[in-house]
Enzyme design. Structure first.
Site, short mmCIF file in Angstrom:
data_model
loop_
_atom_site.label_atom_id
_atom_site.label_comp_id
_atom_site.label_asym_id
_atom_site.label_seq_id
_atom_site.Cartn_x
_atom_site.Cartn_y
_atom_site.Cartn_z
N ARG A 100 35.55 97.50 34.39
CA ARG A 100 34.27 98.20 34.61
C ARG A 100 34.25 99.01 35.90
NH1 ARG A 100 29.20 98.00 36.58
NH2 ARG A 100 27.53 98.66 35.17
N ARG B 47 29.20 118.13 14.37
CA ARG B 47 28.32 117.69 15.45
C ARG B 47 28.99 116.57 16.27
NH1 ARG B 47 22.33 115.66 14.10
NH2 ARG B 47 23.52 113.88 13.29
N GLU C 35 10.40 114.78 19.08
CA GLU C 35 10.93 114.38 17.76
C GLU C 35 10.62 112.91 17.54
OE1 GLU C 35 15.24 114.65 17.70
OE2 GLU C 35 15.34 114.17 19.82
N TYR D 174 28.09 109.02 18.51
CA TYR D 174 28.13 108.47 17.17
C TYR D 174 27.61 109.47 16.15
CZ TYR D 174 23.06 107.63 17.11
OH TYR D 174 21.70 107.79 17.13
N LYS E 221 24.57 113.38 20.67
CA LYS E 221 24.26 112.13 19.95
C LYS E 221 25.02 110.97 20.61
CE LYS E 221 23.49 110.86 15.09
NZ LYS E 221 22.14 110.35 15.25
N LEU F 197 17.48 116.36 19.20
CA LEU F 197 18.74 116.39 18.46
C LEU F 197 18.59 117.39 17.32
CD1 LEU F 197 21.56 114.94 18.16
CD2 LEU F 197 20.48 113.73 16.26
N1 PMP Z 1 16.52 113.04 16.08
C1 PMP Z 1 16.98 111.86 16.50
C2 PMP Z 1 16.61 111.39 17.85
C3 PMP Z 1 17.81 111.09 15.67
O1 PMP Z 1 18.28 109.91 16.10
C4 PMP Z 1 18.09 111.54 14.36
C5 PMP Z 1 18.92 110.71 13.44
N2 PMP Z 1 20.26 110.82 13.72
C6 PMP Z 1 17.59 112.79 13.96
C7 PMP Z 1 16.80 113.52 14.85
C8 PMP Z 1 17.90 113.35 12.61
O2 PMP Z 1 19.22 113.83 12.59
P1 PMP Z 1 20.04 113.87 11.23
O3 PMP Z 1 19.23 114.65 10.25
O4 PMP Z 1 21.29 114.57 11.60
O5 PMP Z 1 20.25 112.46 10.83
#
Ligand code: PMP
Length: 283
Positions: A100, A52, A181, A33, A148, A205
């Site tokens: 499934r 991305r 993070e 997503y 993601k 991410l």
């Molecule tokens: N880390 C994680 C785990 C996230 O879910 C997000 C939000 N998408 C971010 C970092 C920040 O990414 P972005 O700046 O691309 O929204």
């Protein structure tokens, strides 16, 4: 007025929008997503988010169900149909509907869903003035969080743990006690005027907001260090903040029981927010 969503080629009333119970997104979190912010009807960092998305698709061997150019058309249509000035576009692609079975289905078209919702920039600026509180939690995610994917149970549980202790966001720690993070954001601290954020790897991410902010600081006499940091470093920090597509730059005033700086939003958070907003041409 009801909102309009996009599901597999059709624009539908949001309350009527459906995917099958056999959708692999629902059954296995088998999909990816993106979240795009819309400010003043402009889609923020569009190319970076779309690129991305395509990287995420490739990493899980999923073909795009629509042409690359078509994404912008549908996103713009949703902005228009939902009368969005400031808002968020959520877009997900799953491996589609099939009986499934763990192995990839054959000849199944991926499902695509795009939804839109409004946000208030006034609320964002109010929240910025107050700052947010962070709880440190354990990072229980899989080893490829650079993709993601829809596989979001660990950050859901981390965020809930934070909320239940009166905080707004969770900062997750790896096995060595380093902050990876936030549950849905990247994490930053400032020590002696040096900006520190976790380096990119398969353990975080690579936030688009993070990348844009770093780019925006290039000619600004701010020293940026991409290195891991832990609770001890946090105790030494004078400011902290998070970045994400929906929170932009958001100051952190307390982490667990420790006030950051004097417990109020610091001046650098403001500088970083302005730098970011300038970079996306929204100052
Ligand atoms: N880390 C994680 C785990 C996230 O879910 C997000 C939000 N998408 C971010 C970092 C920040 O990414 P972005 O700046 O691309 O929204």
């Amino acid at each position: 007025m009801s909102s309009v969503s996009y599901v597999n080629g059709s624009y539908v009333d949001h309350s009527e929008a459906r995917v099958s119970i056999e959708d692999r997104g629902y059954q296995f979190a088998d999909g990816v997503y993106e979240v795009f912010a819309v400010i003043n009807k402009k889609i923020v960092d569009y190319d970076d988010h779309l690129n991305r998305l395509f990287r995420s698709l490739k990493e899980i061997s999923l073909d795009t169900p629509i042409a690359k150019d078509a994404y912008l058309v549908h996103i713009r249509n949703l902005v228009r149909k939902n009368y969005i000035t400031n808002g968020i576009i959520y877009l997900q692609v799953s491996r589609g509907v099939a009986s499934r079975d763990f192995k990839f289905p054959i000849n199944t078209k991926p499902s695509i869903v795009i939804t839109a919702k409004r946000i208030s920039m006034e609320n964002y600026y109010e929240k910025f003035k107050r700052g947010i509180k962070v709880k440190i939690t354990e990072d229980l995610r899989w080893k490829r969080v650079d993709i993601k994917t829809l596989n979001l149970l660990p950050p859901v549980l981390a965020k809930q743990e934070a909320i239940e202790s009166g905080c707004d966001e969770a900062w997750m720690t790896d096995a060595n006690g380093y902050i990876t993070e936030g549950s849905s954001s990247n994490a930053w601290i400032l020590i002696k005027n040096k900006l520190i954020t976790t380096p990119t790897s398969s353990s975080i991410l690579k936030g688009i907001t993070r990348t844009t902010l770093i780019r925006s600081l290039k000619n600004k006499n701010i020293q940026l260090i991409e290195k891991r940091f832990n609770k001890k470093d946090i105790k030494k920090s004078s400011e902290a903040f998070i970045t994400s597509a929906t929170q932009f730059v958001m100051p952190v005033i307390k982490i667990d029981n420790d006030k950051i700086g004097n417990g109020r939003v610091g001046k650098f958070a403001q500088i970083f927010r302005e730098s970011y907003m300038e970079a996306i041409q929204l100052k």
